[in-house]
Design an enzyme around this catalytic site. Structure first.
Site, PDB file in Angstrom:
ATOM      1  N   ALA A  93      26.753  42.726  34.702  1.00 56.36           N
ATOM      2  CA  ALA A  93      27.439  42.293  33.628  1.00 56.36           C
ATOM      3  C   ALA A  93      28.087  40.929  33.743  1.00 56.36           C
ATOM      4  CB  ALA A  93      28.940  43.096  33.390  1.00 56.36           C
ATOM      5  N   GLU A 131      23.056  47.208  42.381  1.00 51.30           N
ATOM      6  CA  GLU A 131      24.228  47.845  42.189  1.00 51.30           C
ATOM      7  C   GLU A 131      24.034  49.251  41.133  1.00 51.30           C
ATOM      8  OE1 GLU A 131      28.694  46.224  42.641  1.00 51.30           O
ATOM      9  OE2 GLU A 131      27.793  45.967  40.572  1.00 51.30           O
ATOM     10  N   GLY A 151      26.566  29.995  50.594  1.00 54.10           N
ATOM     11  CA  GLY A 151      28.105  29.571  50.521  1.00 54.10           C
ATOM     12  C   GLY A 151      28.529  28.219  50.293  1.00 54.10           C
ATOM     13  N   ARG A 160      28.031  25.706  51.975  1.00 60.00           N
ATOM     14  CA  ARG A 160      26.979  24.484  52.077  1.00 60.00           C
ATOM     15  C   ARG A 160      26.056  24.373  51.197  1.00 60.00           C
ATOM     16  NH1 ARG A 160      23.839  26.750  56.647  1.00 60.00           N
ATOM     17  NH2 ARG A 160      22.562  25.001  56.445  1.00 60.00           N
ATOM     18  N   GLY A 161      25.863  25.324  49.961  1.00 56.63           N
ATOM     19  CA  GLY A 161      24.916  25.225  48.989  1.00 56.63           C
ATOM     20  C   GLY A 161      23.756  26.365  48.787  1.00 56.63           C
ATOM     21  N   ASP A 217      39.040  32.025  44.649  1.00 57.99           N
ATOM     22  CA  ASP A 217      38.333  33.199  44.676  1.00 57.99           C
ATOM     23  C   ASP A 217      36.706  33.384  44.432  1.00 57.99           C
ATOM     24  OD1 ASP A 217      37.748  36.159  44.279  1.00 57.99           O
ATOM     25  OD2 ASP A 217      38.587  36.281  42.238  1.00 57.99           O
ATOM     26  N   ALA A 273      32.062  37.028  42.244  1.00 59.57           N
ATOM     27  CA  ALA A 273      31.222  36.805  41.242  1.00 59.57           C
ATOM     28  C   ALA A 273      30.380  35.529  41.365  1.00 59.57           C
ATOM     29  CB  ALA A 273      31.654  37.027  39.838  1.00 59.57           C
ATOM     30  N   ALA A 274      30.754  34.902  42.369  1.00 59.83           N
ATOM     31  CA  ALA A 274      30.094  33.462  42.573  1.00 59.83           C
ATOM     32  C   ALA A 274      28.722  33.730  42.540  1.00 59.83           C
ATOM     33  CB  ALA A 274      30.533  32.649  44.081  1.00 59.83           C
ATOM     34  N   GLY A 275      28.174  34.606  43.451  1.00 56.11           N
ATOM     35  CA  GLY A 275      26.612  34.790  43.532  1.00 56.11           C
ATOM     36  C   GLY A 275      25.932  35.466  42.394  1.00 56.11           C
ATOM     37  N   ASP A 276      26.875  36.092  41.666  1.00 51.65           N
ATOM     38  CA  ASP A 276      26.454  36.481  40.016  1.00 51.65           C
ATOM     39  C   ASP A 276      26.212  35.242  39.249  1.00 51.65           C
ATOM     40  OD1 ASP A 276      26.770  39.153  41.262  1.00 51.65           O
ATOM     41  OD2 ASP A 276      28.707  39.249  40.245  1.00 51.65           O
ATOM     42  N   GLY A 301      38.938  35.888  39.334  1.00 54.08           N
ATOM     43  CA  GLY A 301      38.371  36.790  38.749  1.00 54.08           C
ATOM     44  C   GLY A 301      36.903  36.761  38.622  1.00 54.08           C
ATOM     45  N   SER A 319      36.151  33.754  35.384  1.00 53.55           N
ATOM     46  CA  SER A 319      35.828  32.726  36.100  1.00 53.55           C
ATOM     47  C   SER A 319      34.769  31.826  35.819  1.00 53.55           C
ATOM     48  CB  SER A 319      35.988  32.842  37.730  1.00 53.55           C
ATOM     49  OG  SER A 319      34.735  33.726  38.330  1.00 53.55           O
TER      50      SER A 319
HETATM   51  O1  RIB Z   1      29.712  40.423  42.646  1.00 52.48           O
HETATM   52  C1  RIB Z   1      31.090  40.751  42.228  1.00 52.48           C
HETATM   53  C2  RIB Z   1      31.449  42.152  41.565  1.00 52.48           C
HETATM   54  O2  RIB Z   1      31.021  43.117  42.550  1.00 52.48           O
HETATM   55  C3  RIB Z   1      32.454  42.406  41.112  1.00 52.48           C
HETATM   56  O3  RIB Z   1      32.630  42.012  39.897  1.00 52.48           O
HETATM   57  C4  RIB Z   1      32.782  43.670  41.381  1.00 52.48           C
HETATM   58  O4  RIB Z   1      32.611  44.809  40.094  1.00 52.48           O
HETATM   59  C5  RIB Z   1      31.451  44.171  42.200  1.00 52.48           C
HETATM   60  O5  RIB Z   1      30.542  44.858  41.256  1.00 52.48           O
END
Ligand code: RIB
Length: 307
Positions: free
Chosen positions: A43, A141, A223, A225-226, A247, A250-253, A288, A292
């Site tokens: 999501a 996941e 991270g 470093r880029g 925070d 979700a940076a990777g997402d 968040g 975010s």
């Molecule tokens: O990548 C961050 C996410 O990992 C969070 O939003 C949490 O729900 C987990 O799935």
């Protein structure tokens, strides 16, 4: 023409405590602030891609409960197509318990609920519908057997698939050769290649190990470093903008969702990695997961100032 982006994956409600530090096993710490946020890797990636201008569909299995309905309403508000979302009457919506420390690092425990019941059977209607041109983005996941099924279906339909191997897990060796782009972080890259990334040279070696599995394009996030990218003929490092981290959840997402948008817009891999790095660097400056994620205007403004 921009390709539609189909993101298949999890949706969670995140229960977040921001505290000075992460508790040790068996320890209770006091003094944090509580937030309840929309989350889940699938999501989050869908919301990131939609805010950045992608034509996005999310394929997910939500619990038939308050959290599931709230998430569904939010996806509509974000302009995400929800035609292939299912509601599960037998399993609750996914929930994640997250602690974030003063440096923005987190630790996360997920109760997958309905995400763990996103089976290949639930995806058959979707795979009868999807056609090229399209891009599929998936994370880990949801059940691994479902991820393997998705990769094989995309290969049969000649649809490029981006795999974000998070949380870290193993996939059948046979299916890697069908993957168009993989986007691991350093930990995930180490689990999948056995190579510990400590410097530029080990990042290159890990990418080569992924290419040897048959993966066409490798993007390893590093991270602050880029990121490092390789298409097996050329490669490069993209520095992350220097920001004040609040925070990292979700940076990777955000990175993977943004990368999908850029590739759907036919940007080169190097340009796509830069776009994704800037997007993720904005997300870490705010609390968040979905809360975010940046807008296209925010990202374009920074790219315009630092072409
Ligand atoms: O990548 C961050 C996410 O990992 C969070 O939003 C949490 O729900 C987990 O799935």
């Amino acid at each position: 023409m921009t390709s539609p982006i189909y993101i298949i994956g999890s949706s969670n409600t995140d229960m977040v405590v921001k505290s000075g530090r992460l508790p040790a096993p068996g320890e209770t710490i006091l003094g944090g602030t509580f937030f309840m946020n929309a989350g889940g890797k699938g999501a989050n990636q869908a919301v990131a891609a939609a805010r950045l201008g992608g034509n996005v569909s999310l394929i997910a299995n939500l619990g038939d409960d308050l959290f599931g309905r709230q998430a569904h309403t939010q996806f509509h508000k974000e302009g995400i197509n929800t035609d292939f979302i299912t509601f599960d009457t037998a399993h609750p919506s996914g929930v994640a318990l997250i602690t974030v420390d003063a440096q923005g690092e987190n630790c996360i425990a997920v109760a997958p609920g309905a995400n763990g019941n996103l089976t290949p059977d639930l995806l058959r209607t979707f795979f009868n519908f999807i056609a090229s041109p399209a891009i599929v983005l998936v994370q880990l996941e949801i059940p691994i057997t479902t991820v393997e099924f998705i990769i094989e279906q995309c290969s049969a339909l000649s649809i490029p698939i981006i795999v974000n191997p998070a949380p870290a897990n193993k996939i059948l060796d046979d299916v890697w050769k069908h993957v168009f782009v993989i986007t691991p972080n350093e930990t995930e890259a180490e689990l999948l290649t056995g190579i510990r990334i400590v410097d530029d040279d080990s990042a290159r070696k890990a990418a080569q190990a992924f290419h040897q599995k048959g993966i066409k394009n490798v993007v390893i996030t590093l991270g602050k470093r880029g990121a490092y990218w390789s298409d097996n003929m050329s490669d490069g490092f993209v520095a992350a903008p220097s920001v004040s981290v609040v925070d990292t959840t979700a940076a990777g997402d955000c990175f993977s969702g943004a990368l999908a948008v850029a590739l759907a817009e036919k940007k080169s891999l190097a340009q796509a990695v830069k776009f994704a790095s800037v997007s993720a660097s904005i997300s870490v400056t705010r609390m968040g997961a979905q809360a975010s994620l940046p807008s296209r205007k925010e990202v374009d403004t920074i790219l315009h100032l630092n072409p």
